[in-house]
Scaffold this motif. Structure first.
Motif, PDB file in Angstrom:
ATOM      1  N   VAL A  95       0.736  -1.165   0.039  1.00 11.87           N
ATOM      2  CA  VAL A  95       0.002   0.095   0.109  1.00 11.87           C
ATOM      3  C   VAL A  95       0.822   1.325   0.007  1.00 11.87           C
ATOM      4  O   VAL A  95       1.606   1.407   0.860  1.00 11.87           O
ATOM      5  N   VAL A  96       0.863   1.862  -1.047  1.00  9.39           N
ATOM      6  CA  VAL A  96       1.649   3.295  -1.113  1.00  9.39           C
ATOM      7  C   VAL A  96       0.616   4.487  -0.969  1.00  9.39           C
ATOM      8  O   VAL A  96      -0.615   4.454  -1.416  1.00  9.39           O
ATOM      9  N   VAL A  97       0.921   5.257  -0.122  1.00  4.44           N
ATOM     10  CA  VAL A  97       0.066   6.356   0.389  1.00  4.44           C
ATOM     11  C   VAL A  97       0.644   7.814  -0.082  1.00  4.44           C
ATOM     12  O   VAL A  97       1.957   7.922   0.092  1.00  4.44           O
ATOM     13  N   ALA A  98      -0.351   8.785  -0.084  1.00  2.28           N
ATOM     14  CA  ALA A  98       0.262  10.390  -0.353  1.00  2.28           C
ATOM     15  C   ALA A  98      -0.478  11.026   0.916  1.00  2.28           C
ATOM     16  O   ALA A  98      -1.782  10.722   1.436  1.00  2.28           O
ATOM     17  N   THR A  99       0.291  11.774   1.668  1.00  4.15           N
ATOM     18  CA  THR A  99      -0.427  12.687   2.737  1.00  4.15           C
ATOM     19  C   THR A  99      -0.684  14.096   2.319  1.00  4.15           C
ATOM     20  O   THR A  99      -1.014  15.059   2.966  1.00  4.15           O
ATOM     21  N   GLY A 100      -0.141  14.372   1.050  1.00  4.81           N
ATOM     22  CA  GLY A 100      -0.312  15.841   0.385  1.00  4.81           C
ATOM     23  C   GLY A 100      -1.120  15.579  -0.973  1.00  4.81           C
ATOM     24  O   GLY A 100      -2.045  14.951  -0.963  1.00  4.81           O
ATOM     25  N   PRO A 124      -8.983   7.446   0.783  1.00  5.13           N
ATOM     26  CA  PRO A 124      -8.583   7.094   2.041  1.00  5.13           C
ATOM     27  C   PRO A 124      -9.370   6.172   2.947  1.00  5.13           C
ATOM     28  O   PRO A 124      -8.903   5.273   3.696  1.00  5.13           O
ATOM     29  N   ALA A 125     -10.773   6.097   2.645  1.00  8.58           N
ATOM     30  CA  ALA A 125     -11.445   5.010   3.594  1.00  8.58           C
ATOM     31  C   ALA A 125     -11.104   3.676   3.412  1.00  8.58           C
ATOM     32  O   ALA A 125     -10.846   2.923   4.440  1.00  8.58           O
ATOM     33  N   PHE A 128      -7.708   3.041   5.279  1.00  6.90           N
ATOM     34  CA  PHE A 128      -7.814   2.586   6.732  1.00  6.90           C
ATOM     35  C   PHE A 128      -8.617   1.229   6.756  1.00  6.90           C
ATOM     36  O   PHE A 128      -8.222   0.571   7.788  1.00  6.90           O
ATOM     37  N   GLU A 129      -9.398   0.828   5.735  1.00  4.24           N
ATOM     38  CA  GLU A 129      -9.668  -0.583   6.061  1.00  4.24           C
ATOM     39  C   GLU A 129      -8.500  -1.612   5.891  1.00  4.24           C
ATOM     40  O   GLU A 129      -8.528  -2.642   6.671  1.00  4.24           O
ATOM     41  N   LEU A 130      -7.636  -1.099   4.846  1.00  4.71           N
ATOM     42  CA  LEU A 130      -6.490  -2.295   4.761  1.00  4.71           C
ATOM     43  C   LEU A 130      -5.290  -2.010   6.015  1.00  4.71           C
ATOM     44  O   LEU A 130      -4.684  -3.027   6.176  1.00  4.71           O
ATOM     45  N   GLU A 131      -5.280  -0.696   6.307  1.00  6.25           N
ATOM     46  CA  GLU A 131      -4.171  -0.400   7.379  1.00  6.25           C
ATOM     47  C   GLU A 131      -5.024   0.397   8.494  1.00  6.25           C
ATOM     48  O   GLU A 131      -4.750   1.634   8.405  1.00  6.25           O
ATOM     49  N   PRO A 132      -5.758  -0.151   9.469  1.00  6.94           N
ATOM     50  CA  PRO A 132      -6.527   0.668  10.461  1.00  6.94           C
ATOM     51  C   PRO A 132      -5.711   1.518  11.173  1.00  6.94           C
ATOM     52  O   PRO A 132      -6.236   2.419  11.696  1.00  6.94           O
ATOM     53  N   THR A 139      -4.301  11.233   1.821  1.00  2.00           N
ATOM     54  CA  THR A 139      -5.180  11.661   0.879  1.00  2.00           C
ATOM     55  C   THR A 139      -5.643  10.822  -0.180  1.00  2.00           C
ATOM     56  O   THR A 139      -6.691  10.926  -0.871  1.00  2.00           O
ATOM     57  N   VAL A 140      -4.774   9.750  -0.238  1.00  2.00           N
ATOM     58  CA  VAL A 140      -4.996   8.822  -1.302  1.00  2.00           C
ATOM     59  C   VAL A 140      -3.986   7.606  -1.223  1.00  2.00           C
ATOM     60  O   VAL A 140      -2.978   7.814  -0.745  1.00  2.00           O
ATOM     61  N   GLY A 141      -4.427   6.265  -1.799  1.00  2.00           N
ATOM     62  CA  GLY A 141      -3.723   5.415  -1.578  1.00  2.00           C
ATOM     63  C   GLY A 141      -3.645   4.450  -2.960  1.00  2.00           C
ATOM     64  O   GLY A 141      -4.316   4.675  -3.627  1.00  2.00           O
TER      65      GLY A 141
END
Length: 387
Positions: A95-100, A124-125, A128-132, A139-141
């Motif tokens: 899982v790769v995520v951005a916070t900006g 994002p929802a 959070f299901e994959l990584e609570p 902002t996106v994964g």
């Protein structure tokens, strides 16, 4: 040094890349002897996280090799005997995520999908299901179900065991000093325990591949790039469920900057510990532990998973990765010296790329059609051999 038979290939280096080459060659009926100045998986491989990734590579030759190698891992694991088959393979996905700004990561995932990668953009929802326990600032994964993980030392030793079961040999504590030639062709390797006659020599020395190539009289440009990892105390299972990293990691992987770069990578192991990376810096073979690097890794991991702020770190370790200036592995024969081959320059991707590298070396050695285009990895390219 008495040998039962002259090996077709002496593989210099018993890390995961050398081990994968030995396994693939031996599976094709080639007699192999692996030598290492220390022992199996004692260098770069032991300092790795065990990543088998397609998620971190821009479309191009390395991504093509990574995709082929992800499939080849399944083939190679099927060739391992039951006694050594448990290499802690976990097809956990990434899982790769951005916070900006979410757009750069979305665009990157789109380019990868066009290249054939299973890269699914998620809101994002769903992150959070994959990584609570991940930060709510996401902002996106992007979910990469094909990312996987192995225990690198177990993987390398299992591959070497497979080669031995087919009649190959592995010698520890034997240092390769150079090669012997006759009429412009390699006929043996010079070692600390005497000369070994052979048909070919494969340089799989990782970050030391440049030094060995120079001693053989065919220098290549391979540099060490150091990386550090933090290891937490064991945590309950499912605390971190995937390999998780921030979008900055992709840029760090592809950067040629010599200065320190850190990006957040967090993943669990079967034993319950959490591995925290990653750092990159070109400082030669300097093994000094730099507290600044560890602080940056810890702070960024805490930012991605806030609960880590209350988790003790048990230890830190680092290693040197073989870096080629154009960020591509060096795989194939050396055109300057018949019988000298190279398999190096994978930097931090050696665990993931090892099976395809072994298969490609075997195909080229036997004159078979390569399963991926070997041209981008050739030895005689400007970044590897100075004009």
């Amino acid at each position: 040094m008495a040998r039962s038979a002259t090996p077709d290939v002496v593989v210099v280096g018993a890390g995961v890349v050398g081990a994968a080459c030995a396994e693939a060659l031996s599976a094709a009926g080639v007699r192999v002897l692996v030598i290492d100045r220390a022992g199996p998986a004692a260098g770069t491989t032991a300092a790795g996280e065990g990543n088998v990734l397609v998620s971190d590579k821009e479309p191009g030759p390395e991504l093509d090799l990574a995709m082929a190698s992800r499939a080849e891992w399944d083939v190679v694991r099927g060739r391992l005997s039951a006694a050594v088959a448990d290499i802690e393979w976990e097809a956990k996905g990434g899982v790769v995520v951005a916070t900006g700004d979410p757009e750069p990561l979305q665009e990157f995932a789109g380019k990868q999908r066009a290249a054939g990668v299973n890269a699914r953009v998620i809101a994002p929802a769903e992150v959070f299901e994959l990584e609570p326990l991940i930060t709510p600032r996401v902002t996106v994964g992007v979910h990469y179900p094909d990312d996987a993980q192995v225990q690198p030392v177990l993987a390398a030793t299992a591959l070497l065991a497979a080669a031995r079961a087919r009649g190959g040999e592995v010698l520890s504590g034997v240092t390769a000093l150079g090669v012997r030639q006759s009429r412009g062709r390699v006929v043996g390797v010079e070692t600390s325990d005497g000369d070994i006659a052979c048909g070919a020599v494969l340089n799989a020395c990782g970050p030391w591949a440049g030094a060995f190539a120079a001693s053989a009289g065919a220098a290549i440009e391979i540099l060490p790039r150091r990386g550090m990892i933090l290891v937490t105390a064991p945590l309950p299972s499912e605390t971190v469920r995937h390999k998780v990293y921030d979008a900055d990691y992709v840029g760090a992987v592809g950067s040629g900057d010599a200065e320190l770069q850190t990006s957040t990578v967090v993943e669990s192991t079967r034993g319950g510990t959490v591995l925290i990376g990653s750092s990159r810096e070109r400082i030669g073979f300097d093994e000094t532990i730099r507290v600044r690097v560890l602080r940056e890794l810890a702070a960024k991991a805490w930012g991605l998973f806030p609960f880590l702020g209350d988790v003790p770190v048990m230890r830190a370790y680092g290693g040197f990765r073989p870096y080629a200036p154009d960020h591509l592995p060096v795989i194939g024969p050396d055109p300057r010296m018949a019988g000298l081959w190279h398999a190096t320059g994978h930097e931090g991707a050696g665990i993931g790329l090892a099976p395809a590298t072994g298969r490609l070396i075997t195909e080229l050695f036997l004159g078979l059609a390569p399963h991926v285009d070997a041209t981008p990895f050739r030895v005689d390219r400007p970044a590897v051999i100075a004009a």
